[in-house]
Design an enzyme around this catalytic site. Structure first.
Site, PDB file in Angstrom:
ATOM      1  N   CYS A 131       4.766 -46.340  24.733  1.00  0.00           N
ATOM      2  CA  CYS A 131       4.298 -46.460  26.118  1.00  0.00           C
ATOM      3  C   CYS A 131       4.045 -45.086  26.725  1.00  0.00           C
ATOM      4  CB  CYS A 131       5.324 -47.228  26.951  1.00  0.00           C
ATOM      5  SG  CYS A 131       4.862 -47.371  28.686  1.00  0.00           S
ATOM      6  N   CYS A 134       4.902 -44.807  30.426  1.00  0.00           N
ATOM      7  CA  CYS A 134       6.327 -44.638  30.742  1.00  0.00           C
ATOM      8  C   CYS A 134       6.799 -43.223  30.401  1.00  0.00           C
ATOM      9  CB  CYS A 134       7.189 -45.609  29.934  1.00  0.00           C
ATOM     10  SG  CYS A 134       6.532 -47.258  29.766  1.00  0.00           S
ATOM     11  N   ASP A 135       6.363 -42.685  29.281  1.00  0.00           N
ATOM     12  CA  ASP A 135       7.023 -41.497  28.725  1.00  0.00           C
ATOM     13  C   ASP A 135       6.216 -40.198  28.759  1.00  0.00           C
ATOM     14  OD1 ASP A 135       9.236 -43.058  28.166  1.00  0.00           O
ATOM     15  OD2 ASP A 135       8.438 -43.701  26.232  1.00  0.00           O
TER      16      ASP A 135
END
Ligand code: NAP
Length: 306
Positions: A131, A134-135
């Site tokens: 992801c 997200c990261d």
């Protein structure tokens, strides 16, 4: 046990659209979602090809709007993982209890496919990610690789380039399958480079991730490629394990339906990314959801009339 008209399993674009149509048909509907409502599309930051939003829309905003629209119609949404479905009685067993309905719509979606190489599991959450949305901020000024050649790789490589100092796309063939418009954008991006006809065979490190082992499939040469992060976007696997041997699926586990989204189990319909089809997009997941809700509505009305 709670009795309902309709249970929808999964709260991504397909499930939420099915819920929208079911709510407007005044079906007593329960939507069950094991994680966050919105589904796997939330792994992408923006969506640019959903009609009506020139310039794109944040996926979080789009999915929040869909959820609000559904809740306004009185559809109940619970956060529950479905453990088992009895297709004949249409009883759904979840950790929090059992529910029975006149019809079931499966919209359980798909999860990211794993590379299945040494080091992948060990470094997941510590350098390996599925992801970028997200990261990516953890990799500010760092060197990352992204594996795959589809639309997801293209979009996420471009997103990662806003944070990372360099993004190397490692793909097993010489051609990407991503849309030409996305490929053009990648090639115009000075931070993105390509390692083609190559595969990652290992992810290595000591305390933290330090490199990937890359095998050139044309020359057979193997080398260590230094990087701080590995993003894996090599397609998806359907979330249908809980349905094994209960209805017809293909060898990969995608549910076989007819054009009305009917599965081989009577009164059970399937829509979106868990369904076997040729094109996986948010727009046709929504279309599937609308058809599934219409089919479920007609099925329930028919049963009640009997
Ligand atoms: P995808 O289109 O199925 O592409 C997967 C890529 O990973 C392919 O390039 C494939 O290589 C490669 N791959 C598969 N297994 C591999 C393995 N074991 N090792 C190395 N490489 C492997 O998947 P996706 O990009 O995740 O997208 C999933 C679906 O969502 C697609 O239908 C896609 O069109 C859709 N999507 C659409 C958008 C958009 O329209 N904006 C954005 C994101 C996703 P080969 O090319 O050699 O098969």
């Amino acid at each position: 046990m709670e009795n309902l008209d309709l249970i929808i399993i999964g709260g991504g674009p397909a499930g939420l659209t099915a819920a929208l149509y079911a709510g407007r048909s005044r079906l007593d509907t329960l939507l069950m979602e094991k994680m966050a409502v919105g589904g796997r599309i939330l792994l992408s930051e923006t969506i640019e090809n959903y009609p009506g939003f020139p310039g794109g829309i944040l996926t979080q905003e789009l999915m929040a709007r869909m959820e609000k629209q559904v809740k306004e119609l009185g559809v109940k949404i619970v956060s529950e993982q479905v453990l088992d479905l009895d297709c004949a009685s249409r009883i759904v067993n979840a950790a929090g209890g059992s529910y029975q309905a006149g019809a079931i719509i499966i919209a359980s979606g798909a999860r990211p496919r794993k590379l299945n190489v040494p080091g992948e599991e060990q470094y997941t959450g510590r350098g390996v990610s599925y992801c970028a949305t997200c990261d990516a901020p953890f990799f500010k000024g760092k060197k990352v690789v992204i594996v795959g050649g589809g639309n997801a790789v293209a979009e996420e490589a471009i997103y990662l380039s806003r944070f990372a100092s360099a993004v190397s796309v490692i793909h097993r063939r010489g051609d990407l399958r991503a849309s030409p418009i996305l490929q053009e954008r990648m090639r115009q991006n000075s931070k993105i480079n390509f390692i083609l006809n190559s595969i990652v065979t290992q992810i290595k490190g000591t305390n933290s991730l330090e490199s990937v082992v890359v095998k050139d499939l044309l020359s057979g040469k193997v080398n260590d490629f230094a990087c701080d992060g590995v993003f894996i976007y090599i397609g998806s696997e359907p979330e249908t394990l809980f349905l094994k041997n209960k209805l017809q699926m293909d060898e990969a586990g995608f549910i076989v339906t007819d054009e009305n989204m009917a599965t081989t189990a009577i009164g059970v319909f399937a829509c979106g990314d868990c369904r076997k089809k040729g094109f996986y997009q948010v727009i046709n997941a929504c279309g599937d959801g609308a058809v599934a809700a219409d089919s479920a509505y007609k099925f329930i009305a028919n049963q009640k009339g009997k």
